[in-house]
Design an enzyme around this catalytic site. Structure first.
Site, PDB file in Angstrom:
ATOM      1  N   GLY A 195       0.343  -0.679  -2.318  1.00  0.00           N
ATOM      2  CA  GLY A 195       1.249  -1.049  -3.411  1.00  0.00           C
ATOM      3  C   GLY A 195       2.021  -2.312  -3.055  1.00  0.00           C
ATOM      4  N   GLY A 218      -8.987   0.007  -1.523  1.00  0.00           N
ATOM      5  CA  GLY A 218      -9.858  -0.912  -0.799  1.00  0.00           C
ATOM      6  C   GLY A 218     -10.138  -0.556   0.651  1.00  0.00           C
ATOM      7  N   ARG A 257     -15.041   3.418   1.322  1.00  0.00           N
ATOM      8  CA  ARG A 257     -14.973   2.747   0.011  1.00  0.00           C
ATOM      9  C   ARG A 257     -15.833   3.467  -0.987  1.00  0.00           C
ATOM     10  NH1 ARG A 257     -13.036  -2.622  -0.646  1.00  0.00           N
ATOM     11  NH2 ARG A 257     -14.267  -3.116  -2.471  1.00  0.00           N
ATOM     12  N   GLY A 285       1.749  -0.860   4.240  1.00  0.00           N
ATOM     13  CA  GLY A 285       2.475   0.355   4.580  1.00  0.00           C
ATOM     14  C   GLY A 285       1.622   1.230   5.484  1.00  0.00           C
ATOM     15  N   ASP A 286       1.920   2.523   5.541  1.00  0.00           N
ATOM     16  CA  ASP A 286       1.212   3.386   6.498  1.00  0.00           C
ATOM     17  C   ASP A 286      -0.299   3.405   6.272  1.00  0.00           C
ATOM     18  OD1 ASP A 286       1.567   4.747   4.145  1.00  0.00           O
ATOM     19  OD2 ASP A 286       2.148   6.657   5.062  1.00  0.00           O
ATOM     20  N   THR A 325       6.856  -1.821   2.612  1.00  0.00           N
ATOM     21  CA  THR A 325       6.883  -0.751   1.621  1.00  0.00           C
ATOM     22  C   THR A 325       8.288  -0.572   1.083  1.00  0.00           C
ATOM     23  OG1 THR A 325       6.725   1.634   1.206  1.00  0.00           O
ATOM     24  CG2 THR A 325       6.971   1.016   3.494  1.00  0.00           C
ATOM     25  N   ILE A 326       8.376  -0.363  -0.216  1.00  0.00           N
ATOM     26  CA  ILE A 326       9.703  -0.081  -0.791  1.00  0.00           C
ATOM     27  C   ILE A 326      10.207   1.263  -0.284  1.00  0.00           C
ATOM     28  CG2 ILE A 326       9.302  -1.437  -2.886  1.00  0.00           C
ATOM     29  CD1 ILE A 326       9.036   1.304  -4.388  1.00  0.00           C
ATOM     30  N   ASP A 327       9.296   2.121   0.207  1.00  0.00           N
ATOM     31  CA  ASP A 327       9.682   3.498   0.578  1.00  0.00           C
ATOM     32  C   ASP A 327      10.469   3.562   1.894  1.00  0.00           C
ATOM     33  OD1 ASP A 327       8.096   4.101  -1.593  1.00  0.00           O
ATOM     34  OD2 ASP A 327       6.351   4.651  -0.390  1.00  0.00           O
ATOM     35  N   ASP A 368       9.431   4.118   4.799  1.00  0.00           N
ATOM     36  CA  ASP A 368       9.053   5.332   5.529  1.00  0.00           C
ATOM     37  C   ASP A 368       8.194   5.046   6.757  1.00  0.00           C
ATOM     38  OD1 ASP A 368       6.866   4.499   4.115  1.00  0.00           O
ATOM     39  OD2 ASP A 368       6.318   6.465   3.327  1.00  0.00           O
ATOM     40  N   ARG A 378      26.498  13.831 -21.107  1.00  0.00           N
ATOM     41  CA  ARG A 378      25.180  14.377 -20.774  1.00  0.00           C
ATOM     42  C   ARG A 378      24.965  14.459 -19.268  1.00  0.00           C
ATOM     43  NH1 ARG A 378      21.828  10.506 -24.925  1.00  0.00           N
ATOM     44  NH2 ARG A 378      21.677  11.999 -26.630  1.00  0.00           N
ATOM     45  N   MET A 410      10.960   6.320  -6.980  1.00  0.00           N
ATOM     46  CA  MET A 410       9.802   6.400  -6.080  1.00  0.00           C
ATOM     47  C   MET A 410      10.237   6.678  -4.640  1.00  0.00           C
ATOM     48  SD  MET A 410       7.175   3.429  -7.198  1.00  0.00           S
ATOM     49  CE  MET A 410       6.006   3.673  -8.529  1.00  0.00           C
ATOM     50  N   GLY A 411       9.277   6.732  -3.745  1.00  0.00           N
ATOM     51  CA  GLY A 411       9.585   6.942  -2.327  1.00  0.00           C
ATOM     52  C   GLY A 411       8.559   7.787  -1.595  1.00  0.00           C
ATOM     53  N   ARG A 412       7.542   8.271  -2.336  1.00  0.00           N
ATOM     54  CA  ARG A 412       6.519   9.166  -1.778  1.00  0.00           C
ATOM     55  C   ARG A 412       7.165  10.356  -1.079  1.00  0.00           C
ATOM     56  NH1 ARG A 412       1.795   7.839  -2.948  1.00  0.00           N
ATOM     57  NH2 ARG A 412       0.889   9.447  -1.662  1.00  0.00           N
ATOM     58  N   GLU A 440      10.762  11.150  -6.155  1.00  0.00           N
ATOM     59  CA  GLU A 440       9.519  11.651  -6.762  1.00  0.00           C
ATOM     60  C   GLU A 440       8.861  12.740  -5.907  1.00  0.00           C
ATOM     61  OE1 GLU A 440       6.668   8.430  -7.085  1.00  0.00           O
ATOM     62  OE2 GLU A 440       6.706   8.036  -4.932  1.00  0.00           O
ATOM     63  N   HIS A 451       7.665   1.986 -11.401  1.00  0.00           N
ATOM     64  CA  HIS A 451       7.238   0.691 -10.856  1.00  0.00           C
ATOM     65  C   HIS A 451       8.263  -0.425 -11.064  1.00  0.00           C
ATOM     66  CE1 HIS A 451       3.501   2.943 -10.943  1.00  0.00           C
ATOM     67  NE2 HIS A 451       3.083   2.141  -9.979  1.00  0.00           N
TER      68      HIS A 451
END
Ligand code: F6P
Length: 370
Positions: A15, A84, A89, A124-125, A147-149, A151, A184, A191-193, A244, A292
């Site tokens: 990603g 990929g 593959r 990332g990983d 990675t944005i995560d 992690d 409310r 996100m964050g896996r 998430e 996203h």
């Protein structure tokens, strides 16, 4: 011993994350200043494995002029893919069926034919695990943690995380006024896996009432009781941030899709939590999924600087004769850690983390609160 490096490749895999272009910029400038040529592989490894799909070349020479104006831009000028993996593959067979095929030898052959002496793998990983396997098969690899995560073990920060948290914080800040106007509950899924870094940091920064993260399975009744209590104490609305990957005690993660050749797609927990909280609190509730949006847009200054530094550090590592390592932020310096170690997943440790303690002090519920 320093190898004789003249040409290096760089690719971006998995990603995208804000700051990828800054890494490319940093690497190109550092490589050119050593007199090396540097080439970008398009779309992960596709540029080398599927050259026929690239009429203008799957391998692009990167010059200073190519990267002059890119470090503030989101995305990646090289393109990326999370389908990929050269070791596995999905490939169409003569009879039309799809089969997982190991094409790593073909890739290594192509790197050699193109006289690429080393590879800088930005990922990332997942992408760094592929890079680690290529290293074991003889390719000289330097990894760059993306990675944005956030992690990844062994680096204080991955680039992309700061942009994701900053944007999530801004979004949640904006939701306070509409949640208050309508009295409310608003549930925000981020996100964050399998890790709760984005949820935790944005939830704390944007004053959420509850933050649900994968590392601390929640009990929805306790979350509802916490919100009811705050309501009785005079707070007429609530903001709940849900990672998430958050899961109830005894339950699993909520999946959106499972596909061969791809990591599971997480998502949907926000809607479930929203419906449950509406039912349990009898208060109108809404769900906002940031998804996203957290990956898009311009990198923050921190991610630009981190990206530029990581890119230059990767070239520096190669010029110092290193390989099989990932550049890592280890304040005050950027150093290198073995790829093998770097790909371990970094999760929050409940009770062992100052932010968790901060949350308790701020009376922010984690779903298991008494
Ligand atoms: O790893 C980065 C990430 O954005 C995760 O937070 C998210 O689960 C996943 O990628 C989404 O991937 P995709 O772009 O395939 O939907």
């Amino acid at each position: 011993m320093t190898r004789d490096i003249r040409q290096v490749a760089i690719n971006t895999g998995g990603g995208d994350a804000p700051g990828l272009n800054a890494v490319i910029h940093g690497a190109v400038h550092a490589a050119r200043s050593l007199g090396w040529r540097i080439f970008g592989i398009r779309d992960g490894y596709d540029g080398l494995l599927e050259p026929k799909n690239y009429p203008n070349g799957g391998l692009v020479e990167l010059r200073r002029s190519t990267v002059r104006d890119i470090s503030h831009l989101g995305g990646t000028i090289l393109g990326t893919t999370n389908r990929g993996d050269p070791f596995c593959r999905l490939t169409k067979q003569a009879d039309g069926s799809m089969k997982e095929v190991d094409r790593s030898d073909e890739l290594i052959d192509s790197l050699r034919k193109n006289r690429l002496d080393a590879l800088i793998a930005v990922g990332g990983d997942g992408s760094l695990s592929i890079a680690n396997k290529l290293q074991k098969k003889g390719v000289s690899v330097i990894g760059v943690p993306k990675t944005i995560d956030n992690d990844l073990e062994s680096t204080l920060l991955t680039f992309g995380f700061n942009t994701a948290v900053s944007f999530a914080t801004e979004c949640i800040d904006r939701l306070h006024s509409t949640a208050l106007s309508h009295q409310r509950i608003i549930v925000v899924e981020v996100m964050g896996r399998h890790a709760g870094w984005i949820a935790l940091h944005s939830g704390l920064a944007a004053r959420a009432d509850a933050i649900l993260i994968p590392e601390i399975p929640y009990q929805i009744e306790k979350v509802a009781a916490h919100l009811r209590r705050k309501h009785l104490e005079g707070k007429p609305y609530s903001i709940v941030v849900v990672a998430e990957g958050a899961k109830p005690v005894g339950g699993g993660e909520t999946l959106k899709a499972r596909e061969r050749g791809c990591a599971d797609r997480l998502g949907g927990i926000g809607e479930t939590v929203t419906a449950q909280l509406q039912e349990l609190t009898a208060r109108e509730s809404r769900c906002v999924v940031l998804g996203h949006l957290l990956r898009g847009g311009s990198p923050t200054a921190i991610d630009r600087i981190l990206g530029l530094t990581f890119g230059a550090a990767a070239i520096n590592a190669l010029s110092n004769g290193m390989e099989g390592v990932m550049v890592a932020l280890n304040p005050p310096r950027v150093d290198c850690v073995p790829l093998e170690k770097a790909i371990a997943e970094l999760k929050l440790v409940p009770g062992d983390n100052e932010f968790v303690i901060t949350s308790r002090a701020l009376n922010i519920c984690f779903g298991d609160a008494d």
